[in-house]
Design an enzyme around this catalytic site. Sequence first.
Site, PDB file in Angstrom:
ATOM      1  N   THR A  24       2.759  -3.675   7.408  1.00  0.00           N
ATOM      2  CA  THR A  24       2.525  -4.337   8.695  1.00  0.00           C
ATOM      3  C   THR A  24       1.102  -4.857   8.778  1.00  0.00           C
ATOM      4  O   THR A  24       0.197  -4.323   8.138  1.00  0.00           O
ATOM      5  CB  THR A  24       2.735  -3.385   9.897  1.00  0.00           C
ATOM      6  OG1 THR A  24       1.630  -2.465   9.987  1.00  0.00           O
ATOM      7  CG2 THR A  24       4.026  -2.597   9.786  1.00  0.00           C
ATOM      8  N   ARG A  30      -5.548 -13.170   7.566  1.00  0.00           N
ATOM      9  CA  ARG A  30      -6.897 -12.808   7.108  1.00  0.00           C
ATOM     10  C   ARG A  30      -6.889 -12.222   5.696  1.00  0.00           C
ATOM     11  O   ARG A  30      -7.884 -11.659   5.254  1.00  0.00           O
ATOM     12  CB  ARG A  30      -7.541 -11.822   8.086  1.00  0.00           C
ATOM     13  CG  ARG A  30      -7.652 -12.331   9.507  1.00  0.00           C
ATOM     14  CD  ARG A  30      -8.526 -11.429  10.348  1.00  0.00           C
ATOM     15  NE  ARG A  30      -8.480 -11.773  11.770  1.00  0.00           N
ATOM     16  CZ  ARG A  30      -9.225 -11.209  12.709  1.00  0.00           C
ATOM     17  NH1 ARG A  30     -10.092 -10.266  12.377  1.00  0.00           N
ATOM     18  NH2 ARG A  30      -9.113 -11.557  13.966  1.00  0.00           N
ATOM     19  N   LEU A  82      -5.150  -9.639   4.623  1.00  0.00           N
ATOM     20  CA  LEU A  82      -5.023  -8.186   4.549  1.00  0.00           C
ATOM     21  C   LEU A  82      -3.819  -7.764   3.721  1.00  0.00           C
ATOM     22  O   LEU A  82      -3.907  -6.815   2.927  1.00  0.00           O
ATOM     23  CB  LEU A  82      -4.942  -7.596   5.963  1.00  0.00           C
ATOM     24  CG  LEU A  82      -6.131  -7.903   6.884  1.00  0.00           C
ATOM     25  CD1 LEU A  82      -5.987  -7.151   8.202  1.00  0.00           C
ATOM     26  CD2 LEU A  82      -7.442  -7.548   6.198  1.00  0.00           C
ATOM     27  N   LEU A  83      -2.690  -8.430   3.904  1.00  0.00           N
ATOM     28  CA  LEU A  83      -1.518  -8.109   3.086  1.00  0.00           C
ATOM     29  C   LEU A  83      -1.816  -8.349   1.613  1.00  0.00           C
ATOM     30  O   LEU A  83      -1.482  -7.518   0.761  1.00  0.00           O
ATOM     31  CB  LEU A  83      -0.314  -8.938   3.529  1.00  0.00           C
ATOM     32  CG  LEU A  83       0.924  -8.852   2.623  1.00  0.00           C
ATOM     33  CD1 LEU A  83       1.395  -7.410   2.467  1.00  0.00           C
ATOM     34  CD2 LEU A  83       2.039  -9.733   3.154  1.00  0.00           C
ATOM     35  N   TYR A 133       7.087 -12.770   0.233  1.00  0.00           N
ATOM     36  CA  TYR A 133       6.767 -11.977  -0.953  1.00  0.00           C
ATOM     37  C   TYR A 133       6.878 -12.707  -2.289  1.00  0.00           C
ATOM     38  O   TYR A 133       6.480 -12.169  -3.323  1.00  0.00           O
ATOM     39  CB  TYR A 133       7.634 -10.720  -0.973  1.00  0.00           C
ATOM     40  CG  TYR A 133       7.289  -9.787   0.167  1.00  0.00           C
ATOM     41  CD1 TYR A 133       6.146  -9.002   0.115  1.00  0.00           C
ATOM     42  CD2 TYR A 133       8.068  -9.742   1.314  1.00  0.00           C
ATOM     43  CE1 TYR A 133       5.789  -8.175   1.168  1.00  0.00           C
ATOM     44  CE2 TYR A 133       7.729  -8.912   2.376  1.00  0.00           C
ATOM     45  CZ  TYR A 133       6.591  -8.133   2.295  1.00  0.00           C
ATOM     46  OH  TYR A 133       6.245  -7.320   3.345  1.00  0.00           O
ATOM     47  N   PHE A 143      14.470   1.354   2.717  1.00  0.00           N
ATOM     48  CA  PHE A 143      13.397   2.331   2.525  1.00  0.00           C
ATOM     49  C   PHE A 143      12.107   1.790   3.120  1.00  0.00           C
ATOM     50  O   PHE A 143      12.012   0.623   3.475  1.00  0.00           O
ATOM     51  CB  PHE A 143      13.198   2.658   1.036  1.00  0.00           C
ATOM     52  CG  PHE A 143      12.994   1.469   0.147  1.00  0.00           C
ATOM     53  CD1 PHE A 143      11.715   0.986  -0.102  1.00  0.00           C
ATOM     54  CD2 PHE A 143      14.067   0.826  -0.452  1.00  0.00           C
ATOM     55  CE1 PHE A 143      11.505  -0.110  -0.930  1.00  0.00           C
ATOM     56  CE2 PHE A 143      13.878  -0.286  -1.284  1.00  0.00           C
ATOM     57  CZ  PHE A 143      12.607  -0.751  -1.514  1.00  0.00           C
TER      58      PHE A 143
END
Length: 431
Positions: free
Chosen positions: A100, A108, A110-111, A140, A431
């Site tokens: 998240t 920014r 972060l991921l 992804y 999961f």
Amino acid sequence: MGNDAQQGPDRGIEIRPITHEELADWDRAIALGFMRPHVAPATEWRELLYEPGRMLGAFDRGGPATGGRARCVATFRSFDTELTVPGGAQLPVDAVTAVTVNATHRRRGLLSGMMRHDLTAARERGAAAAILIAAEHNIYGRFGFGPAVPLAGWRVDVLRSGGVRAGLPVHEGHRIDFATLEEFRKHGPELHERWRPTQPGAIGRPEAWWRLRAGEIDLPGFDWKQGFTAFHRTADGTLTGMINYTVDDKWDGAYPDCPLTVRDFLALDRETANALWTFAFSVDWVRHVVAPYLGPGDRLPLLLADPRGAKPHEESADFTWLRLLDLPAAFAARRYEAPGRLVLDVTDRAGWTAGRWVLEAAPDGTGRITPTDDPADLALDVSRLGSLYLGGGSAAVLADAALLTELTPGAAVRADTLLRTARAPWNPDGF
């Protein structure tokens, strides 16, 4: 910053593993990231899953606006599991979840920072691949993940279908009995461990999975009714199958119109599957049998007196995504149903699998992939190779959609002959 920390793209944001003392802040960030701030803290669940180094957070130091206290604004967790590959081998993989980024801190990087941190560590641990469930399709691929295991299911009108055909093969002397929660907890894990090597795409179910569904753990927001669990045993008492389902109390005036929803279905052989489906379609008051979590190759419609009574479930879509990290380990682990040779030119933004590789499968079903200087037959990104790896994708379809490039005429069809499997990959577990 310690050795495991890195500066985020924004000054003042640090990406690092969280400490045990930061679990509550991390849990709050997940609730905000998934837009569920009303959910109570999942203290017991987070404590159970905590593993040093595997829960990452992005921390915004904030300055005077936050009184100098760092606040967790993005989350990421991974854990080790095993993925069944064609042939039944268990491939060690890095399972990515709890990803998240708070709405206040999107765009920014972060991921990207958390993903780079985790996948680098996974390669160092010896994971041959990484897997995740993608909430959105367009996120992804840039990290090398490709859709590899679809989720497919059926919604069956019991009256229109005529139910399961009579005379299907079953184990002589078999029996089906309801299981208590204690029996589910005791015998379910062992059954699953016997089942998952038979199904490409299946993953392990950790201890926490069973405890949660047995009602031993409280997880706020996890909508799980006990339902009904039934075990199938052969005449000698061997457990060979399990079905878990719920029935909604729905009526059309004085007439029952109840849907039976199958949440878990494990069968070690065809005879057991036939018996469990016959049982499900025999439950009183049930007008629809809904099975959303089956694989794309499930035979359920063909078991019906009228297959037209089955419609694809509306939630059928891509499900498990795969990112290859170690090509030699991954391709040596699986088996091949036809011999062949193919040269692949693989691109990989991270550089881990980039290069030209020759994939060779022998008549005995073994195979290997090694670096080569030979001319390439196919050019593709590692994300597309991930879509093909378990045998569920089609290189010919990807070529038609301009998602890979055929450099040698007929190479895509040859790739499908080499990589595709008779049993489609399936993973019933999120999961």
